[in-house]
Design a protein around this motif. Structure first.
Motif, short mmCIF file in Angstrom:
data_model
loop_
_atom_site.label_atom_id
_atom_site.label_comp_id
_atom_site.label_asym_id
_atom_site.label_seq_id
_atom_site.Cartn_x
_atom_site.Cartn_y
_atom_site.Cartn_z
N PRO A 296 0.83 -1.21 0.00
CA PRO A 296 0.00 0.00 0.00
C PRO A 296 0.87 1.26 0.00
O PRO A 296 1.90 1.32 0.66
CB PRO A 296 -0.80 -0.13 1.30
CG PRO A 296 0.05 -0.98 2.19
CD PRO A 296 0.77 -1.94 1.28
N LEU A 297 0.42 2.26 -0.76
CA LEU A 297 1.14 3.53 -0.80
C LEU A 297 1.07 4.25 0.53
O LEU A 297 2.05 4.83 1.01
CB LEU A 297 0.56 4.42 -1.92
CG LEU A 297 1.13 5.84 -2.04
CD1 LEU A 297 2.59 5.80 -2.44
CD2 LEU A 297 0.31 6.66 -3.04
N ILE A 298 -0.11 4.24 1.15
CA ILE A 298 -0.33 4.90 2.44
C ILE A 298 -1.10 3.94 3.34
O ILE A 298 -1.86 3.10 2.86
CB ILE A 298 -1.11 6.22 2.27
CG1 ILE A 298 -2.41 6.00 1.48
CG2 ILE A 298 -0.25 7.29 1.61
CD1 ILE A 298 -3.29 7.23 1.35
N PRO A 299 -0.94 4.06 4.65
CA PRO A 299 -1.70 3.19 5.56
C PRO A 299 -3.17 3.59 5.59
O PRO A 299 -3.53 4.74 5.33
CB PRO A 299 -1.03 3.43 6.91
CG PRO A 299 -0.42 4.79 6.81
CD PRO A 299 -0.01 4.95 5.38
N THR A 300 -4.03 2.64 5.88
CA THR A 300 -5.46 2.90 6.00
C THR A 300 -5.79 3.18 7.46
O THR A 300 -5.41 2.41 8.35
CB THR A 300 -6.27 1.70 5.50
OG1 THR A 300 -5.97 1.49 4.12
CG2 THR A 300 -7.77 1.94 5.66
N GLU A 301 -6.49 4.27 7.71
CA GLU A 301 -6.82 4.65 9.08
C GLU A 301 -8.31 4.43 9.39
O GLU A 301 -8.88 5.10 10.24
CB GLU A 301 -6.45 6.12 9.31
CG GLU A 301 -4.95 6.39 9.14
CD GLU A 301 -4.57 7.84 9.36
OE1 GLU A 301 -5.51 8.65 9.53
OE2 GLU A 301 -3.37 8.17 9.35
N ALA A 302 -8.92 3.49 8.68
CA ALA A 302 -10.35 3.21 8.89
C ALA A 302 -10.58 2.52 10.23
O ALA A 302 -9.73 1.77 10.72
CB ALA A 302 -10.88 2.35 7.76
N HIS A 303 -11.74 2.77 10.82
CA HIS A 303 -12.12 2.12 12.08
C HIS A 303 -12.34 0.62 11.84
O HIS A 303 -12.75 0.19 10.75
CB HIS A 303 -13.41 2.76 12.61
CG HIS A 303 -13.73 2.38 14.01
ND1 HIS A 303 -14.38 1.21 14.34
CD2 HIS A 303 -13.49 3.02 15.19
CE1 HIS A 303 -14.53 1.14 15.66
NE2 HIS A 303 -13.99 2.23 16.19
N GLN A 304 -12.07 -0.18 12.87
CA GLN A 304 -12.19 -1.63 12.75
C GLN A 304 -13.60 -2.06 12.38
O GLN A 304 -13.80 -3.05 11.68
CB GLN A 304 -11.78 -2.30 14.07
CG GLN A 304 -11.75 -3.82 14.02
CD GLN A 304 -10.78 -4.35 12.98
OE1 GLN A 304 -9.67 -3.83 12.83
NE2 GLN A 304 -11.18 -5.39 12.24
N PHE A 305 -14.60 -1.30 12.82
CA PHE A 305 -15.99 -1.62 12.46
C PHE A 305 -16.17 -1.61 10.95
O PHE A 305 -16.78 -2.52 10.37
CB PHE A 305 -16.93 -0.61 13.12
CG PHE A 305 -18.35 -0.67 12.61
CD1 PHE A 305 -19.18 -1.74 12.91
CD2 PHE A 305 -18.85 0.34 11.79
CE1 PHE A 305 -20.47 -1.80 12.42
CE2 PHE A 305 -20.14 0.28 11.31
CZ PHE A 305 -20.96 -0.79 11.63
N LEU A 306 -15.64 -0.58 10.30
CA LEU A 306 -15.76 -0.48 8.84
C LEU A 306 -15.00 -1.60 8.15
O LEU A 306 -15.47 -2.17 7.16
CB LEU A 306 -15.24 0.89 8.38
CG LEU A 306 -15.96 2.12 8.93
CD1 LEU A 306 -15.27 3.39 8.46
CD2 LEU A 306 -17.43 2.12 8.50
N ILE A 307 -13.82 -1.92 8.66
CA ILE A 307 -13.02 -2.99 8.07
C ILE A 307 -13.75 -4.34 8.19
O ILE A 307 -13.83 -5.11 7.23
CB ILE A 307 -11.64 -3.06 8.75
CG1 ILE A 307 -10.86 -1.77 8.48
CG2 ILE A 307 -10.86 -4.28 8.27
CD1 ILE A 307 -9.58 -1.64 9.26
N THR A 308 -14.31 -4.62 9.37
CA THR A 308 -15.00 -5.89 9.61
C THR A 308 -16.20 -6.05 8.70
O THR A 308 -16.42 -7.11 8.09
CB THR A 308 -15.44 -5.97 11.08
OG1 THR A 308 -14.27 -5.90 11.91
CG2 THR A 308 -16.17 -7.28 11.36
N GLU A 309 -16.99 -4.98 8.58
CA GLU A 309 -18.19 -5.05 7.74
C GLU A 309 -17.83 -5.19 6.26
O GLU A 309 -18.50 -5.90 5.50
CB GLU A 309 -19.07 -3.83 7.97
CG GLU A 309 -19.69 -3.78 9.36
CD GLU A 309 -20.53 -5.00 9.66
OE1 GLU A 309 -21.37 -5.38 8.80
OE2 GLU A 309 -20.34 -5.60 10.73
#
Length: 312
Positions: free
Chosen positions: A18-31
């Motif tokens: 990945p070019l940049i890290p993802t700062e998404a909340h775990q809830f969004l990642i899980t769904e």
């Protein structure tokens, strides 16, 4: 092997950085991971990648999908290969909303500033509160911004509702500036022969330049007063300008004379212009009065002599 631009590839996750890290909340990642699993391990929106080696790639947009795929426990994701240009990267990130659009205040139009301010004021997350769009727009657009510094502190001085602290930080999420090189100075202006337009251009440059400007001078007022019908008789030191009360004082004459000069003509002795008369000594004024046949001038002081000769 070198992949063709636009190719749709099913790549292993360990081939993609990945070019940049993802700062998404775990809830969004899980769904999102659940949705990939429910789609039989397919990511229907592809990751945008550029090729960096024979079997290596870098994700430049839709990077969130990589994190969701890892969470879903799959080995491969669908990707589209793009070129490695900066324009392509910026375009891809803007379309995936991984990059916030930026507005360069040095060159922005009024409409561009309005749209960006409206976005900041009305967005649902961390809006720019307490700022009136019309007021801020008029003040920001109503001033020359080409010489603003990169820290944009000038916007705080406008008193447009954007104050130092949180509001200023939000403002800089969208706005920035690239200071423009100063315009070249106009050619020297000979006040003995210059047109009113030439005087305007010269004064406008001195008043609005970023380095050592002519402050405290109203452009239109100064132009109107300097465009004097007798300026061909002004002396080379241009002290007549200070007598016009146009905002150019003796302390500002050094700046004024960076652009303006004169090749003066001899002042006619029958002149009635008060500014020209003020350049003569008391002795010279009395000689003029005597030549004109005026009486009772011998005991008069300079202001009285000037007034006597001006109304003769």
């Amino acid at each position: 092997m070198k992949q063709e631009i636009g190719a749709l590839l099913h790549l292993y996750l360990d081939e993609i950085e990945p070019l940049i890290p993802t700062e998404a909340h775990q809830f969004l990642i899980t769904e999102a991971a659940k949705s990939i699993s429910e789609a039989q391990g397919r990511n229907w929106i592809p990751v945008i990648v550029k090729q960096t080696g024979i079997e290596s790639f870098q994700a430049i947009a839709n990077i969130f999908i990589l994190v969701a795929a890892q969470e879903a426990g799959i080995d491969k994701v669908w990707c589209i290969v793009v070129d490695d240009s900066a324009i392509t990267q910026k375009s891809s990130q803007l379309l995936s909303q991984e990059l916030t659009p930026k507005v360069d205040l040095a060159i922005a139009t009024r409409d561009e500033i309005k749209l960006a301010l409206d976005y900041l004021i009305n967005r649902s997350v961390n809006p720019l509160v307490g700022v009136r769009l019309a007021t801020a727009l008029d003040k920001i657009d109503g001033i020359s911004r080409q010489s603003w510094k990169e820290n944009l502190k000038e916007v705080v001085a406008l008193k447009c509702g954007i104050t130092t602290g949180k509001k200023f930080d939000i403002f800089k999420e969208v706005f920035y500036t690239t200071p423009q090189p100063p315009p070249p100075p106009p050619p020297p202006v000979n006040l003995a022969t210059a047109t009113k337009d030439e005087i305007y251009v010269g004064l406008n440059y001195l008043i609005n330049r970023s380095d050592n400007p002519l402050v405290g001078v109203t452009l239109t007022t100064a132009v109107d007063k300097i465009d004097n019908p007798y300026r061909q008789y002004w002396k080379q030191d241009l002290k007549e300008v200070t007598a016009l009360r146009c905002g150019i004082t003796a302390a500002k004459m050094k700046i004024f004379k960076e652009i303006f000069y004169t090749t003066s003509q001899e002042i006619p002795e029958d002149t009635k212009d008060r500014v020209l008369l003020s350049t003569f000594t008391v002795t010279e004024l009395k000689k003029m009065a005597e030549k004109r046949g005026l009486s009772e001038f011998k005991k008069l002081k300079k202001p009285e002599l000037i007034e006597l000769l001006a109304i003769d």
